[in-house]
Enzyme design. Structure first.
Site, PDB file in Angstrom:
ATOM      1  N   GLN A  45     -29.484 -15.367  56.267  1.00 10.34           N
ATOM      2  CA  GLN A  45     -29.417 -15.460  54.799  1.00 10.34           C
ATOM      3  C   GLN A  45     -29.411 -16.928  54.354  1.00 10.34           C
ATOM      4  O   GLN A  45     -28.724 -17.295  53.387  1.00 10.34           O
ATOM      5  CB  GLN A  45     -28.197 -14.730  54.265  1.00 10.34           C
ATOM      6  CG  GLN A  45     -28.390 -13.228  54.126  1.00 10.34           C
ATOM      7  CD  GLN A  45     -29.511 -12.851  53.144  1.00 10.34           C
ATOM      8  OE1 GLN A  45     -29.733 -13.530  52.147  1.00 10.34           O
ATOM      9  NE2 GLN A  45     -30.219 -11.783  53.424  1.00 10.34           N
ATOM     10  N   SER A  46     -30.176 -17.767  55.027  1.00  6.91           N
ATOM     11  CA  SER A  46     -30.156 -19.199  54.722  1.00  6.91           C
ATOM     12  C   SER A  46     -30.765 -19.517  53.345  1.00  6.91           C
ATOM     13  O   SER A  46     -31.932 -19.197  53.079  1.00  6.91           O
ATOM     14  CB  SER A  46     -30.942 -19.947  55.803  1.00  6.91           C
ATOM     15  OG  SER A  46     -31.140 -21.285  55.426  1.00  6.91           O
TER      16      SER A  46
END
Ligand SMILES: Cc1ncc(COP(=O)(O)O)c(C=O)c1O
Length: 333
Positions: free
Chosen positions: A84-85
């Protein structure tokens, strides 16, 4: 195509204006009162309101990184991060805005649901390479390996380290400190979430003083304090600034069980910011920074009169995931 502009006089990398700067600096009167601050003491710097697919702190770093990539004739940005960068999503958007490709190594498994940042990664056409689990050192090695592999196929890759935290990328937060110094009350201290350390390091160089910047460690890297020290030295030289006074200010007490842990303190901080100011924070970064600020205020480590700037670094897309959405709405958390 956007224009490239030089920002400093002697030989530093150029800057490509991608972020939509300066971001607003806004007072937080109701949150300030709830936390027992004097009137006018608490402010927010809205780095969540930059451009690039939903905004966030990486936009300032990418202005320098993409300009450097173009100056070196690169055609592909290669980076990485957690699945989920925010950094990967924004690097993909910056690549598109500059006419480049983006390849990203993600810690996780290819079957992950396309939600939150992953949905935007797909929309932006980021070419994903999966690295099983999130491990900072392994992902950094995989970024290098991807660059080597791409170079053998005629591609000109530009490696963007985790969080964009190279000396070139970190220059973006020297400019942020200058914006804050020009608009916030004199002597304000800044609270920021610290992941790879670039945001904190750039601010420290900009202010010329470690004591002005209080990092709340989110647990992304075990050696982030050493990285900040190294980055500060390199960036001060690159930006032609004096070495800053003091030493790294890093609060490790909000990591919880590890990077991304959803703690009760961050749940409270997110709900208080939303209820008092309509400010939406995420639990992995910006919410942890506010939880750190609140704990310092309540323990008396932050005086009521102390001018304080909460740096909102973004992170909104992760709220729209099955891991975080239900936890956020659970009032029992
Ligand atoms: C929303 C958000 N806030 C803060 C940070 C931490 O910034 P830095 O890596 O510069 O320490 C990140 C890093 O990914 C982020 O995505």
């Amino acid at each position: 195509m956007l224009d490239t502009v030089a920002t400093m006089h002697v030989g530093p990398p150029p800057r490509l204006p991608l972020a939509g700067l300066p971001t607003p600096l806004q007072p937080l009167p109701r949150l300030g009162r709830a936390l027992g601050f004097d009137e006018g003491a608490l402010w927010v710097k809205r780095d969540d309101l930059t451009a690039l697919a939903g905004g966030g702190n990486k936009a300032r770093k990418l202005e320098h990184l993409v300009a450097d990539a173009l100056a070196r004739g690169a055609d592909t940005l290669v980076t990485g991060g957690a699945s989920q960068s925010n950094h990967v999503r924004m690097t993909g958007a910056a690549a598109r805005a500059a006419g480049l490709r983006c390849v990203a190594v993600l810690g996780g498994l290819p079957g992950e649901a396309p939600e939150g940042n992953l949905l935007l990664d797909a929309l932006l056409g980021i070419e994903l390479v999966w690295a099983q689990a999130y491990d900072g050192a392994a992902i950094e090695a995989a970024i290098d390996a991807a660059c080597t592999r791409l170079a053998t196929t005629g591609v000109v890759p530009y490696p963007v380290p985790l969080g964009g935290a190279s000396p070139v990328g970190t220059l973006g937060y020297v400019r942020a400190a200058d914006e804050i110094a020009g608009a916030a009350p004199t002597g304000a201290v800044v609270y920021t979430a610290t992941g790879t350390g670039g945001t904190q390091a750039g601010l420290v160089v900009g202010f010329g003083d470690h004591d002005r910047v209080r990092g709340v460690d989110v647990g992304a890297l075990p050696d982030v304090d050493a990285r900040i020290t190294e980055l500060v030295a390199a960036v001060a030289e690159l930006a032609d600034r004096a070495p800053p006074a003091g030493c790294v200010q890093l609060d490790r007490s909000h990591i919880g069980a590890g990077y991304g842990d959803l703690t009760p303190e961050v749940h409270e901080a997110i709900h208080l910011a939303a209820a008092t100011e309509g400010l939406v924070l995420d639990p992995v970064y910006s919410g942890k920074a506010l939880a750190g600020l609140m704990a310092d205020r309540r323990r008396g480590l932050l005086a009521a009169w102390q001018p304080t700037v909460f740096l909102h670094t973004g992170g909104l897309p992760s709220l729209f995931t099955d891991r975080i959405g239900p936890w956020l709405l659970d009032r029992g958390s």
